[in-house]
Design a protein around this motif. Structure first.
Motif, PDB file in Angstrom:
ATOM      1  N   THR A   1     -13.641  40.343 -30.281  1.00 33.97           N
ATOM      2  CA  THR A   1     -14.168  41.428 -31.106  1.00 33.97           C
ATOM      3  C   THR A   1     -14.039  41.087 -32.575  1.00 33.97           C
ATOM      4  N   VAL A   2     -15.014  41.495 -33.331  1.00 34.26           N
ATOM      5  CA  VAL A   2     -14.983  41.321 -34.778  1.00 34.26           C
ATOM      6  C   VAL A   2     -15.293  42.668 -35.415  1.00 34.26           C
ATOM      7  N   GLU A   3     -14.372  43.123 -36.245  1.00 34.28           N
ATOM      8  CA  GLU A   3     -14.585  44.394 -36.936  1.00 34.28           C
ATOM      9  C   GLU A   3     -14.704  44.141 -38.435  1.00 34.28           C
ATOM     10  N   ASN A   4     -14.695  45.244 -39.174  1.00 36.55           N
ATOM     11  CA  ASN A   4     -14.745  45.206 -40.629  1.00 36.55           C
ATOM     12  C   ASN A   4     -16.044  44.627 -41.167  1.00 36.55           C
ATOM     13  N   ILE A   5     -17.120  44.765 -40.407  1.00 39.54           N
ATOM     14  CA  ILE A   5     -18.464  44.568 -40.939  1.00 39.54           C
ATOM     15  C   ILE A   5     -18.994  45.975 -41.156  1.00 39.54           C
ATOM     16  N   ARG A   6     -19.234  46.337 -42.382  1.00 37.24           N
ATOM     17  CA  ARG A   6     -19.567  47.725 -42.699  1.00 37.24           C
ATOM     18  C   ARG A   6     -21.071  47.891 -42.904  1.00 37.24           C
ATOM     19  N   PHE A   7     -21.604  48.903 -42.229  1.00 41.75           N
ATOM     20  CA  PHE A   7     -22.998  49.304 -42.387  1.00 41.75           C
ATOM     21  C   PHE A   7     -22.971  50.789 -42.706  1.00 41.75           C
ATOM     22  N   GLY A   8     -23.116  51.115 -44.008  1.00 40.31           N
ATOM     23  CA  GLY A   8     -22.914  52.498 -44.409  1.00 40.31           C
ATOM     24  C   GLY A   8     -21.475  52.898 -44.122  1.00 40.31           C
ATOM     25  N   ASN A   9     -21.288  54.068 -43.499  1.00 41.35           N
ATOM     26  CA  ASN A   9     -19.931  54.480 -43.136  1.00 41.35           C
ATOM     27  C   ASN A   9     -19.584  54.078 -41.709  1.00 41.35           C
ATOM     28  N   TYR A  10     -20.316  53.099 -41.180  1.00 39.17           N
ATOM     29  CA  TYR A  10     -20.045  52.598 -39.834  1.00 39.17           C
ATOM     30  C   TYR A  10     -19.366  51.233 -39.911  1.00 39.17           C
ATOM     31  N   SER A  11     -18.351  51.067 -39.084  1.00 36.01           N
ATOM     32  CA  SER A  11     -17.690  49.776 -38.918  1.00 36.01           C
ATOM     33  C   SER A  11     -18.229  49.149 -37.641  1.00 36.01           C
ATOM     34  N   LEU A  12     -18.963  48.050 -37.782  1.00 34.10           N
ATOM     35  CA  LEU A  12     -19.576  47.421 -36.623  1.00 34.10           C
ATOM     36  C   LEU A  12     -18.528  46.620 -35.851  1.00 34.10           C
ATOM     37  N   VAL A  13     -18.456  46.867 -34.555  1.00 34.73           N
ATOM     38  CA  VAL A  13     -17.526  46.159 -33.679  1.00 34.73           C
ATOM     39  C   VAL A  13     -18.373  45.329 -32.720  1.00 34.73           C
ATOM     40  N   LEU A  14     -18.259  44.007 -32.820  1.00 31.58           N
ATOM     41  CA  LEU A  14     -19.058  43.113 -31.991  1.00 31.58           C
ATOM     42  C   LEU A  14     -18.237  42.643 -30.799  1.00 31.58           C
ATOM     43  N   TRP A  15     -18.768  42.848 -29.597  1.00 34.85           N
ATOM     44  CA  TRP A  15     -18.091  42.429 -28.365  1.00 34.85           C
ATOM     45  C   TRP A  15     -18.797  41.208 -27.809  1.00 34.85           C
ATOM     46  N   ASP A  16     -18.030  40.187 -27.518  1.00 34.01           N
ATOM     47  CA  ASP A  16     -18.561  39.016 -26.818  1.00 34.01           C
ATOM     48  C   ASP A  16     -17.679  38.777 -25.607  1.00 34.01           C
ATOM     49  N   PHE A  17     -18.213  39.013 -24.421  1.00 32.01           N
ATOM     50  CA  PHE A  17     -17.377  38.795 -23.237  1.00 32.01           C
ATOM     51  C   PHE A  17     -18.082  37.904 -22.231  1.00 32.01           C
ATOM     52  N   ALA A  18     -17.326  37.423 -21.274  1.00 30.30           N
ATOM     53  CA  ALA A  18     -17.759  36.341 -20.399  1.00 30.30           C
ATOM     54  C   ALA A  18     -19.032  36.668 -19.630  1.00 30.30           C
ATOM     55  N   GLY A  19     -19.839  35.620 -19.401  1.00 34.38           N
ATOM     56  CA  GLY A  19     -21.087  35.799 -18.674  1.00 34.38           C
ATOM     57  C   GLY A  19     -21.052  35.290 -17.250  1.00 34.38           C
ATOM     58  N   GLN A  20     -19.879  34.798 -16.797  1.00 29.67           N
ATOM     59  CA  GLN A  20     -19.817  34.257 -15.438  1.00 29.67           C
ATOM     60  C   GLN A  20     -20.184  35.320 -14.412  1.00 29.67           C
ATOM     61  N   GLU A  21     -20.926  34.914 -13.406  1.00 29.92           N
ATOM     62  CA  GLU A  21     -21.469  35.870 -12.431  1.00 29.92           C
ATOM     63  C   GLU A  21     -20.374  36.628 -11.699  1.00 29.92           C
ATOM     64  N   ARG A  22     -19.233  35.987 -11.446  1.00 30.09           N
ATOM     65  CA  ARG A  22     -18.205  36.644 -10.640  1.00 30.09           C
ATOM     66  C   ARG A  22     -17.550  37.826 -11.362  1.00 30.09           C
ATOM     67  N   PHE A  23     -17.816  37.976 -12.656  1.00 31.64           N
ATOM     68  CA  PHE A  23     -17.239  39.087 -13.403  1.00 31.64           C
ATOM     69  C   PHE A  23     -18.246  40.189 -13.716  1.00 31.64           C
ATOM     70  N   ARG A  24     -19.477  40.047 -13.264  1.00 32.92           N
ATOM     71  CA  ARG A  24     -20.504  40.987 -13.692  1.00 32.92           C
ATOM     72  C   ARG A  24     -20.335  42.379 -13.114  1.00 32.92           C
ATOM     73  N   ASN A  25     -19.671  42.480 -11.950  1.00 29.90           N
ATOM     74  CA  ASN A  25     -19.483  43.826 -11.405  1.00 29.90           C
ATOM     75  C   ASN A  25     -18.489  44.629 -12.235  1.00 29.90           C
TER      76      ASN A  25
END
Length: 414
Positions: free
Chosen positions: A161-185
């Motif tokens: 996660t990356v925070e502290n990117i500000r767009f107006g009064n919004y703090s953008l939180v970017l999520w990058d999580f695994a793409g392996q098929e066994r975790f998709r459920n």
């Protein structure tokens, strides 16, 4: 969206402190008109509840902070005033306590930091897609960081996660999580928690068709979340045109080359367009630098991402030395197991609950995903496999997540 805030001395309409979150200038005459009109209304009826006033192109909200002090929030005209007044009540209490403790002068100096928790809203943006399509590289691009030169899979459900990117009064939180098929459920927990989803594909026909299946999961588990596609790796000779990708997926699609740092401003503009659509504001014709603000902490976070990944394997090193290096990196006793645990608290509508005080936990859900690979796999060409045998099930949980990188146990709430 909250554009500006002011701390005003009511009797003289003197602005003691102010903050600005959006490139909207509030005319001094409009502010004075609001304060004067509010005072007239309250003289007419002393029991009158706070009501917003629309002056010019802005909506003004006022809240008393004590003797002769008025807190003013300025928003766009479509903003829900009930939510704004709740924020102002919290901010007012903070200001009152600070004045009582340290006096008005110190309060004015620290005004911005005092009201920030009441003003800033987290806007969660998830990057999803099959492994190796460029999700983490896109994250590096957004932060202006050097893109990784080799592919190292994201570890299970360890959200980056990356925070502290500000767009107006919004703090953008970017999520990058695994793409392996066994975790998709397990993805549905994170789909529910996202406000915007970017579906990243590598612009090959095979991957676009897989992405279409992933899109079906998103539509099933988070039907109200807006989804955009990134047709990445447009520099490769077999890349499909984004127009074709859009026709297959049926969602807005943007071309991208995430390893090209020259495309950063383009990617930031895409991010802003998605955020603006969610918030419901029109983007002014201004440079990206005036609409998005990056803090030093966000830049440091980009560097920390690399520490969450296994270091490249060096074939010339003996196995024992390699294990010692991994032990140092991960600081765990058992080198053969990594247990990934995430907490989310979900209400009956499937939304993430960030302040669970008024909720009662009624059901616990624990999902386990077995890793069928009992031994370390050979990495395909161009890929690296983390030097850890994942023999234990990875657990995804739903309890509450206020910070998406905290761990706990999985719970559902209503």
């Amino acid at each position: 969206m909250i554009h500006n805030t002011f701390l005003v001395r009511e009797s003289t309409i003197e602005v003691l402190a102010s903050t600005r979150y959006w490139p909207v200038e509030v005319e001094e005459a409009d502010l004075k008109e609001f304060v004067a009109t509010r005072a007239e209304l309250r003289k007419t009826d002393t029991s009158l509840q706070e009501i917003p006033l629309i002056i010019g192109d802005n909506k003004f909200h006022g809240w008393s902070c004590g003797d002769d002090l008025l807190l003013v929030f300025v928003t766009d005209t479509r903003e829900d005033e009930h939510g704004i007044f709740e924020r102002m009540e919290k901010a007012s209490e903070t200001i009152r306590r600070k004045i009582k403790k340290d006096g008005l002068e110190e309060t004015v100096k620290e005004y911005e930091s005092l009201i920030e928790p009441s003003v800033i809203t987290r806007l969660k943006i998830a990057l999803v897609g099959e492994g190796g399509v460029g999700k983490t590289t896109t994250l590096h691009l957004l932060l202006g960081d050097k893109p990784p030169t080799q592919y190292v899979p994201t570890i299970a459900l360890n959200l980056e996660t990356v925070e502290n990117i500000r767009f107006g009064n919004y703090s953008l939180v970017l999520w990058d999580f695994a793409g392996q098929e066994r975790f998709r459920n397990l993805w549905r927990f994170y789909f529910h928690g996202a406000d915007v989803i970017f579906l990243v594909c590598d612009s090959t026909l095979r991957n676009v068709l897989i992405s279409k299946d992933i899109l079906k999961l998103i539509r099933r588990d988070a039907p109200k979340v807006p989804v955009f596609a990134l047709a990445n790796k447009q520099d490769l000779p077999n890349a499909m045109k984004p127009e074709v990708v859009q026709k297959i997926l049926g969602i807005p699609t943007y071309p991208m080359v995430a390893i090209d740092k020259e495309r950063r401003d383009e990617m930031l503009r895409i991010l802003m367009n998605a955020a603006a659509q969610y918030v419901g504001v029109a983007l002014p014709d201004l440079p990206t630098s005036e609409l998005l603000r990056f803090s030093d902490e966000a830049a440091r976070k980009a560097a920390e991402i690399e520490s969450l990944r296994a270091k490249p394997r060096r074939e010339e090193e003996p196995a024992e030395e390699e294990e010692e290096e991994i032990d140092e990196d991960f600081e765990i006793d058992d080198l053969e197991t990594i247990e990934i645990v995430e907490e989310v608290l979900i209400d009956e509508d499937g939304h993430i609950v960030e302040e669970p005080g008024e909720y009662e936990i009624v059901e616990e859900i624990i999902e386990e995903v077995e890793d069928e690979h009992e031994t370390e796999e050979e990495a395909p060409a161009g890929e690296e496999i983390i030097g850890i045998v994942d023999e234990s099930p990875a657990k995804a949980v739903a309890d509450i997540i206020e910070d998406v990188d905290e761990t706990g146990s999985e719970t559902s709430a209503q």
